[in-house]
Design a protein around this motif. Structure first.
Motif, PDB file in Angstrom:
ATOM      1  N   MET A  49      31.679  34.370  40.682  1.00  0.00           N
ATOM      2  CA  MET A  49      33.061  34.668  40.295  1.00  0.00           C
ATOM      3  C   MET A  49      33.953  34.506  41.513  1.00  0.00           C
ATOM      4  O   MET A  49      33.662  35.068  42.573  1.00  0.00           O
ATOM      5  N   VAL A  50      35.029  33.744  41.343  1.00  0.00           N
ATOM      6  CA  VAL A  50      35.954  33.428  42.428  1.00  0.00           C
ATOM      7  C   VAL A  50      37.328  34.004  42.098  1.00  0.00           C
ATOM      8  O   VAL A  50      37.818  33.855  40.973  1.00  0.00           O
ATOM      9  N   GLU A  51      37.932  34.673  43.066  1.00  0.00           N
ATOM     10  CA  GLU A  51      39.257  35.253  42.844  1.00  0.00           C
ATOM     11  C   GLU A  51      40.256  34.168  42.473  1.00  0.00           C
ATOM     12  O   GLU A  51      40.296  33.090  43.075  1.00  0.00           O
ATOM     13  N   GLY A  52      41.069  34.445  41.462  1.00  0.00           N
ATOM     14  CA  GLY A  52      42.059  33.486  41.009  1.00  0.00           C
ATOM     15  C   GLY A  52      41.527  32.473  40.021  1.00  0.00           C
ATOM     16  O   GLY A  52      42.300  31.717  39.420  1.00  0.00           O
ATOM     17  N   VAL A  53      40.198  32.443  39.821  1.00  0.00           N
ATOM     18  CA  VAL A  53      39.581  31.547  38.847  1.00  0.00           C
ATOM     19  C   VAL A  53      38.932  32.362  37.734  1.00  0.00           C
ATOM     20  O   VAL A  53      39.228  32.185  36.558  1.00  0.00           O
ATOM     21  N   HIS A  54      38.054  33.294  38.111  1.00  0.00           N
ATOM     22  CA  HIS A  54      37.336  34.106  37.141  1.00  0.00           C
ATOM     23  C   HIS A  54      37.912  35.508  36.997  1.00  0.00           C
ATOM     24  O   HIS A  54      37.551  36.219  36.057  1.00  0.00           O
ATOM     25  N   PHE A  55      38.740  35.916  37.901  1.00  0.00           N
ATOM     26  CA  PHE A  55      39.395  37.216  37.805  1.00  0.00           C
ATOM     27  C   PHE A  55      40.715  37.133  38.556  1.00  0.00           C
ATOM     28  O   PHE A  55      40.878  36.319  39.472  1.00  0.00           O
ATOM     29  N   PRO A  56      41.691  37.966  38.169  1.00  0.00           N
ATOM     30  CA  PRO A  56      43.029  37.862  38.767  1.00  0.00           C
ATOM     31  C   PRO A  56      43.031  38.251  40.243  1.00  0.00           C
ATOM     32  O   PRO A  56      42.161  38.998  40.711  1.00  0.00           O
ATOM     33  N   ASN A  57      43.995  37.755  40.963  1.00  0.00           N
ATOM     34  CA  ASN A  57      44.209  38.202  42.333  1.00  0.00           C
ATOM     35  C   ASN A  57      44.479  39.706  42.337  1.00  0.00           C
ATOM     36  O   ASN A  57      45.139  40.232  41.451  1.00  0.00           O
ATOM     37  N   SER A  58      43.947  40.382  43.345  1.00  0.00           N
ATOM     38  CA  SER A  58      44.112  41.839  43.493  1.00  0.00           C
ATOM     39  C   SER A  58      43.514  42.629  42.336  1.00  0.00           C
ATOM     40  O   SER A  58      43.936  43.753  42.040  1.00  0.00           O
TER      41      SER A  58
END
Length: 317
Positions: A49-58
């Motif tokens: 899981m990559v931030e901004g791809v699989h889950f929102p920033n922050s």
């Protein structure tokens, strides 16, 4: 905080959350050691899981930990595996104490809920990325696979579909309504169907978890089995919250959006009839496997066409 202090303080306690007799050696050595029982096979899967791809920033760290382990554990559920342990690799922009405390707290909760012991891992510096590899075991030759569906089998799904996809529209809502809270809970704290998967060993002919969207994942199963199917949209289970929030568009969310981590399985009609009440109540029959290739929606004049679903390398995903 240095790397080894970070591991000692935040991740070694997680490794002590779930005792695992099959884990001979856990964190602290060059490798972990897992014992595979006689007449069993090791099954394993890895998810990133990559931030901004699989889950929102922050995104809150405790929720990230739960979602990451749930997504990985759902693959074990789709194989009918008994969960054993997992390894974790975390890439962090910085070693921030509040974030690490929240992440390890969420990870420990998920580890305990899913019966997965932390066996080891790695930490490094860079853009926020979480990778987990999960291990489980199944009796020899009995793992649920994608390639066993036969013409005449019934297509079933567990739970309800579309809630997690709808939740994306409300992630930034400060005061969600009860219906919004219901779909948000499906996104933040998914529950992989581990017990159901295990109970379907010897009963289901094929299985897959719904992570990228029902039609997309069902198509993967059909391709692996070299068969086709007709799905009855009116039978797809939708939650009251999704119906209230999305109205006529609710079905589209159920067909095309992912992150629900429910199971899609095929069963011979006789096996469906023989299921115990608990398993039958957890599943809904939504269609039939057919010998003619292609995925068709009942009421349409042709095939389902683009089945959608999440694809890392497609521009519209």
């Amino acid at each position: 905080m240095g790397e080894f202090e970070l591991i000692r303080k935040h991740f070694l306690p997680v490794a002590q959350t779930v005792p695992a007799a099959a884990l001979v050696l856990g964190p602290g050595d060059d490798c972990a050691i897992q014992r595979v029982p006689a007449q069993h096979e090791l099954v394993f899967s890895i998810d990133t899981m990559v931030e901004g791809v699989h889950f929102p920033n922050s995104y809150p760290a405790d929720r990230l930990a739960w979602r990451a382990l749930a997504a990985a554990a759902s693959d074990l559920a789709a194989m009918g595996a008994d969960p054993v342990c997992f390894t974790l690799a975390v890439t962090l922009p910085a070693a921030e104490e509040p974030w690490l405390s929240a992440f390890s707290r969420g990870l420990a909760a998920a580890s305990q809920a899913f019966g997965l012991a932390l066996a080891g891992g790695d930490t490094t510096r860079g853009p926020l990325t979480v990778t987990l590899q999960v291990h489980g075991v199944v009796p020899v030759g009995q793992a649920l696979r994608r390639d066993g569906a036969q013409a005449g089998d019934l297509i079933c799904v567990s739970g309800t579909l579309g809630d997690a996809g709808a939740a994306l529209d409300y992630l930034a809502t400060d005061e969600p309504t009860p219906d919004q809270s219901a779909v948000l809970a499906r996104y933040h704290r998914p529950r992989p169907r581990l017990a159901l998967g295990r109970s379907l060993i010897g009963r289901a002919s094929a299985a897959i978890d719904v992570s990228d969207g029902l039609l997309a994942d069902l198509q993967h199963l059909l391709d692996a089995s070299a068969v086709g199917a007709t799905v009855e949209p009116s039978k797809i289970p939708l939650s009251p919250a999704l119906r209230h929030l999305k109205g006529e568009q609710a079905l589209r969310y159920a067909l095309y959006t992912g992150d629900d981590y429910e199971l899609c399985v095929t069963l011979a009609p006789a096996n469906w009839q023989a299921l115990p009440d608990r398993e039958r109540e957890a599943l809904t029959v939504i269609g039939t496997v057919e010998s003619a290739r292609g995925l068709r929606l009942q009421g349409d004049t042709g095939a389902a066409g683009d089945t959608g679903g999440f694809d890392h390398f497609r521009r519209d995903s």
